[in-house]
Structure formats: C-alpha cells, structure tokens
Enzyme design. Structure first.
Site, PDB file in Angstrom:
ATOM      1  N   GLY A 183       0.895  -1.150  -0.187  1.00  0.00           N
ATOM      2  CA  GLY A 183       0.094  -0.124  -0.018  1.00  0.00           C
ATOM      3  C   GLY A 183       0.879   1.154   0.095  1.00  0.00           C
ATOM      4  O   GLY A 183       1.661   1.576  -0.735  1.00  0.00           O
ATOM      5  N   ILE A 184       0.385   2.014   1.122  1.00  0.00           N
ATOM      6  CA  ILE A 184       1.229   3.443   0.867  1.00  0.00           C
ATOM      7  C   ILE A 184       2.656   3.090   1.374  1.00  0.00           C
ATOM      8  O   ILE A 184       3.607   3.901   0.696  1.00  0.00           O
ATOM      9  CB  ILE A 184       0.662   4.326   1.976  1.00  0.00           C
ATOM     10  N   ASP A 187       8.870  -3.957   8.219  1.00  0.00           N
ATOM     11  CA  ASP A 187       7.636  -4.567   8.060  1.00  0.00           C
ATOM     12  C   ASP A 187       7.461  -5.870   9.113  1.00  0.00           C
ATOM     13  O   ASP A 187       8.515  -6.456   9.242  1.00  0.00           O
ATOM     14  CB  ASP A 187       7.097  -4.936   6.747  1.00  0.00           C
ATOM     15  N   TYR A 213     -10.177   4.394  16.348  1.00  0.00           N
ATOM     16  CA  TYR A 213      -9.208   4.820  15.527  1.00  0.00           C
ATOM     17  C   TYR A 213      -8.951   6.231  15.448  1.00  0.00           C
ATOM     18  O   TYR A 213      -7.989   6.902  15.393  1.00  0.00           O
ATOM     19  CB  TYR A 213      -9.602   4.338  14.148  1.00  0.00           C
ATOM     20  N   LYS A 272      -5.522   8.373  16.351  1.00  0.00           N
ATOM     21  CA  LYS A 272      -4.915   9.575  15.228  1.00  0.00           C
ATOM     22  C   LYS A 272      -5.134  10.817  15.583  1.00  0.00           C
ATOM     23  O   LYS A 272      -3.866  11.692  15.513  1.00  0.00           O
ATOM     24  CB  LYS A 272      -5.714   9.271  13.892  1.00  0.00           C
ATOM     25  N   THR A 327      -5.978   1.784  -0.878  1.00  0.00           N
ATOM     26  CA  THR A 327      -4.999   0.685  -0.479  1.00  0.00           C
ATOM     27  C   THR A 327      -5.675  -0.675  -0.836  1.00  0.00           C
ATOM     28  O   THR A 327      -6.961  -0.586  -1.220  1.00  0.00           O
ATOM     29  CB  THR A 327      -4.853   0.861   0.992  1.00  0.00           C
TER      30      THR A 327
END
Length: 280
Positions: free
Chosen positions: A41-42, A61, A176, A180, A211
């Site tokens: 993804g990003i 990762d 979430y 954030k 994504t």
C-alpha cells in the site's frame, strides 16, 4: 515609523539574496531512511519514492516476506519487526546505521496503522487497546528512538501517517480517530521538543485511499460514491499519499514542522449540503 510591508523596494536596491538550487531540494542522495510499514500500500509506494530520490531505505515490516519483496523492488534493506514493541524498536534503531551501510539515520517515515469498524457501544477493551497499540504506540516509540537516532545523525525528518478520522467524526471509527488525534498531538509536541536538535516532525492525514485493503472493502460502488464526493472527482491512490510524505521527508519542506498536511481531494473543505436546483 516602520516601512510599510507593501511599499516598493528603494530605488537602486535590487534583491540580491541567494537563490538555492530548487531542483536539488527534491533529492535525498546519500541519506539513510528507516521506513516503518514498508510492505504494501502506501508503505510500498513510499519506499519507491524515497529510493527514486536517492535515499538508501531500510524497509521495515512485521511480515518478513513483505519486507523482502519491497526491498528487492527498491534496492533497499529488508527488516522484520513488530514496531509496537519497545524492545523491537530500540533494537531496530540501534542496528539501523550499520544496516544502512554506515550511514546515520537521516530520516524516518512511519506508515503503520489500521482501523477496525465498531460502534462505540460495541467497542471492548481489546478493541480499544488494539487501535492504540497499532496506531499510536509505535509512533511514540519511533519518536523516542528514531528521533534520537536522527538527532544524533545531524538532524532530519520524522514523518507520520495520520488520518482525517482524527480531525472529524468518522462513523464507526471512534477508537481509530482518537488514536490518530493523539498521533497529531504527539507530532506537535515532538516538533517543539526535537526542533532545537534539527529534527522536523510532521504528518500527512489522508482521507479515503485505495489501498489494497480499502479497495476490497469499498468495491466498485463504494469507490464510485467516494469519487463523486470528492471535489477532485476521484479517490486517492497510494501514490498520492506517498508523494505528500516524500515532500515532508525532503529538503523542500526544510522550514515545516509540527504540521499535519491533509490529503483528501478537498472533501474536508466542501460545503456539506447537497445542491438543489443548481443553487448552493
């Protein structure tokens, strides 16, 4: 009396201030970067962006196979770690200069994060803790250990991925969004504390991004509706977010710190009411 700011320059006084090489401000040649969440993804797009700019990238990762795959694509170095754990992050940044070929850590880009949908009445302790571990804890650890590594190496950027969910109320995203929002507060505090040591700290707050995971969740109809909702008429691709992260990681943004750059195609500034008969 001070001279008016809009007054013309005095006769015979041309502007002779030095002009930088603006093209060179786009480059990261020779710099070592640690990229957290590089696997897809990003993160994968950001690994390509940093490498294309000349950086040597340590591709981190939690999945060793994903780390190896993106490192092979970009000429980077794979590294598997769970960056929500203090010991793993401490070890990562202790080893990073050696893994980067003797380079100091010149910057950190942190992509890690994920949301699970849950209404507030259904959200249990495990769900709340999961979000704060995956969204915020790793960022705190990256500031502590990555910030010190970058400062010791002569300064540079720390760049995080926030979310518009932390700026407004997103349905079923309470935990979430709260995490954030905490991340964006952490970015501001870290910018103030680390600025004197030459470390810039910023974030990018995407809206809906296609994504692989989100694309599967939206389907064709969801993507169409989100594209219609955006003034730019499309949903963000992962490369759109990687480009914004690259800007904040590069010398082009050398006087930007403590900021969150919203990259949402204009959704957040749009007048919310539908049009009626051609009138707003």
């Amino acid at each position: 009396m001070p001279e008016s700011l809009d007054a013309p320059p005095a006769a015979g006084s041309p502007d002779t201030s030095p002009v930088p090489d603006y093209g060179a401000l786009h480059r990261l040649d020779g710099r070592g970067f640690v990229l957290l969440g590089a696997g897809n993804g990003i993160g994968r797009q950001t690994a390509h962006a940093l490498a294309a700019g000349g950086a040597r990238v340590l591709c981190v990762d939690v999945d060793p196979e994903r780390a190896r795959a993106v490192a092979a694509e970009t000429g980077g170095i794979p590294y598997a770690a769970d960056v929500t754990r203090r010991g793993a992050v401490r070890e990562l940044f202790a080893e990073a200069p050696l893994l980067l070929g003797g380079r100091p850590v010149g910057g950190v880009v942190d992509i890690v994060g994920m949301a699970r949908y849950a209404a507030l009445p259904e959200l249990d302790d495990a769900g709340w803790d999961w979000h704060f571990d995956l969204v915020l804890r790793h960022a705190w650890l990256a500031v502590q250990y990555g910030g010190e590594a970058v400062a010791s190496g002569g300064g540079g950027p720390l760049v995080f991925v926030a979310s518009v969910s932390g700026l407004t109320a997103a349905p079923l995203h309470a935990a979430y969004g709260a995490a954030k929002a905490g991340l964006m507060s952490l970015v501001r505090s870290a910018a103030v504390e680390l600025g004197p040591r030459g470390v810039r700290v910023n974030a990018v707050a995407p809206g809906v991004v296609c994504t692989p995971r989100v694309a599967a969740l939206l389907g064709d109809e969801g993507r169409r509706r989100n594209a219609e909702n955006a003034p730019l008429g499309r949903v963000a691709e992962t490369a759109d977010i990687a480009a914004a992260l690259y800007f904040l990681a590069s010398p082009q943004s050398s006087y930007v710190t403590g900021q969150t750059l919203v990259v949402d195609g204009g959704v957040g500034v749009k007048f919310p009411y539908p049009t009626t008969g051609g009138q707003q």
